[in-house]
Design an enzyme around this catalytic site. Structure first.
Site, PDB file in Angstrom:
ATOM      1  NE  ARG A  76      28.905 -34.146  42.209  1.00  0.00           N
ATOM      2  CZ  ARG A  76      28.501 -33.182  43.136  1.00  0.00           C
ATOM      3  NH1 ARG A  76      27.696 -33.009  44.318  1.00  0.00           N
ATOM      4  NH2 ARG A  76      29.379 -32.069  42.873  1.00  0.00           N
TER       5      ARG A  76
ATOM      6  CG  HIS B 276      34.561 -30.916  42.691  1.00  0.00           C
ATOM      7  ND1 HIS B 276      33.857 -30.971  41.629  1.00  0.00           N
ATOM      8  CD2 HIS B 276      33.935 -30.625  43.616  1.00  0.00           C
ATOM      9  CE1 HIS B 276      32.636 -30.430  41.533  1.00  0.00           C
ATOM     10  NE2 HIS B 276      32.563 -30.132  42.950  1.00  0.00           N
TER      11      HIS B 276
ATOM     12  CD  GLN C 237      33.720 -25.678  43.705  1.00  0.00           C
ATOM     13  OE1 GLN C 237      32.604 -26.141  43.909  1.00  0.00           O
ATOM     14  NE2 GLN C 237      33.716 -24.384  44.108  1.00  0.00           N
TER      15      GLN C 237
ATOM     16  CG  ASP D 267      35.762 -30.388  50.877  1.00  0.00           C
ATOM     17  OD1 ASP D 267      34.669 -30.065  50.939  1.00  0.00           O
ATOM     18  OD2 ASP D 267      36.128 -30.969  50.066  1.00  0.00           O
TER      19      ASP D 267
ATOM     20  CB  CYS E 243      33.859 -26.463  47.195  1.00  0.00           C
ATOM     21  SG  CYS E 243      34.053 -27.914  48.264  1.00  0.00           S
TER      22      CYS E 243
ATOM     23  NE  ARG F  77      31.449 -26.154  40.138  1.00  0.00           N
ATOM     24  CZ  ARG F  77      30.660 -27.154  40.785  1.00  0.00           C
ATOM     25  NH1 ARG F  77      30.600 -27.031  42.227  1.00  0.00           N
ATOM     26  NH2 ARG F  77      30.402 -28.296  40.097  1.00  0.00           N
TER      27      ARG F  77
END
Ligand code: CP
Ligand code: NVA
Length: 302
Positions: free
Chosen positions: A102, A129, A132, A219, A260, A288
């Protein structure tokens, strides 16, 4: 499939293969079966940003698969003192069987993949991402039965999540509609490619984007690394780029809402809508684990 750097690298068959495997692994776990597909395998997990879900789900996922995960805070590594990524890649390739990272720049991932000899998994960059959105697609399919032809609506900043929803939604055969402010649009190339399918729209009007949507997603307005812009962004997003009752009234009656996480109530989503859809949102968070286990088995398995 050698790495998972972005969903745009996958074929539609590869995407559905991962989703099917994620479902199968989830079913096994629900029956108490933990097959050790990755016995003795090790995953290095490099983080230059915070994480709750990604860190825990990858670590537990590796454990359930019979392997081991190492949490590597970039600041504690020589990487944080300037050791080049290409050297880190070549060293870690001698110790571990895969790296999940990440970080900020997508090009850092690409460099790891270029110089390392092991699979690299994107655990979030400023660009995309993918893990996700894999979990999101798994969740949508669980609730709706299939993905093909469904309308996914994203409201908010044209950020890593927006880019990944375009990549993943279009690849899965969905209609993808985004509402983003003109100051914060998603990646131009990703949009241009999506537009060629005739299944993509980008507007500044959340109500228009949400019309007849099967799934509504959002988001945070300011992502990790953008904290300094939070106030400037607030002035642009506030009162407009939010999932609320007015937006949901435009969507289909049985529309799902996903996030998310972490979520900022009364910013990108109202507390009311969030709680009305909490089951979907926390199923999404759970997935996830299952979706990433599928990625791990596919990339690190024998
Ligand atoms: N959604 C997500 O990636 O969560 P974390 O930042 O907690 O990993
Ligand atoms: N766009 C957010 C997603 C967090 C999971 C960020 O990058 O901070």
């Amino acid at each position: 499939m050698k790495h998972l750097l972005t969903l745009a690298d996958l074929s539609k068959d590869e995407l559905y293969e991962l989703l099917d495997l994620a479902d199968a692994l989830k079913k096994e776990v629900k029956k108490g079966i933990y097959t050790k597909y990755l016995r003795n395998k090790a995953l290095g997990m490099i983080f230059t940003k915070s994480s709750t879900r990604t860190r825990v789900s990858f670590e537990v996922g590796m454990q359930q698969l019979g392997g081991k995960a190492l949490y590597l805070n970039a600041n504690d590594m020589q990487l944080g003192r300037g050791e080049p990524i290409k050297d880190t890649a070549r060293v870690l390739s001698r110790y571990v069987d895969g790296i999940m990272i990440r970080t900020y720049k997508q090009s850092d991932l690409e460099e790891l993949a270029e110089y390392g000899s092991i699979p690299i998994i994107n655990g979030l960059t400023d660009y995309v991402h993918p893990c996700q959105v894999l979990a999101d697609l798994q969740t949508i399919r669980e609730y709706k039965g299939s993905l093909e032809g469904l309308k996914l609506c994203y409201i908010g900043a044209g950020n890593n999540m927006a880019n990944s929803y375009i990549n993943g939604g279009i690849l899965a055969g969905m209609q993808v509609a985004l509402a983003c402010p003109k100051e914060y649009l998603p990646d131009t190339q990703i949009c241009a490619k999506a537009a060629t399918t005739g299944r993509f729209t980008l507007t500044q009007d959340p109500l228009a984007a949400a019309k007849d949507a099967d799934v509504v997603v959002t988001d945070v307005w300011a992502s990790m690394g953008e904290e300094g812009e939070a106030e400037k962004r607030r002035q642009i997003f506030e009162g407009v780029y939010q999932i609320n009752d007015a937006v949901m009234a435009q969507a289909k009656k049985d529309a799902m809402v996903l996030h998310c996480l972490p979520a900022h109530r009364e910013e990108e989503i109202t507390a009311k809508v969030f709680e009305e859809h909490a089951n979907e949102i926390f199923d999404e968070a759970e997935n996830r684990l299952h979706a990433q286990k599928a990625v791990l088995v596919k990339l690190l398995g024998d």
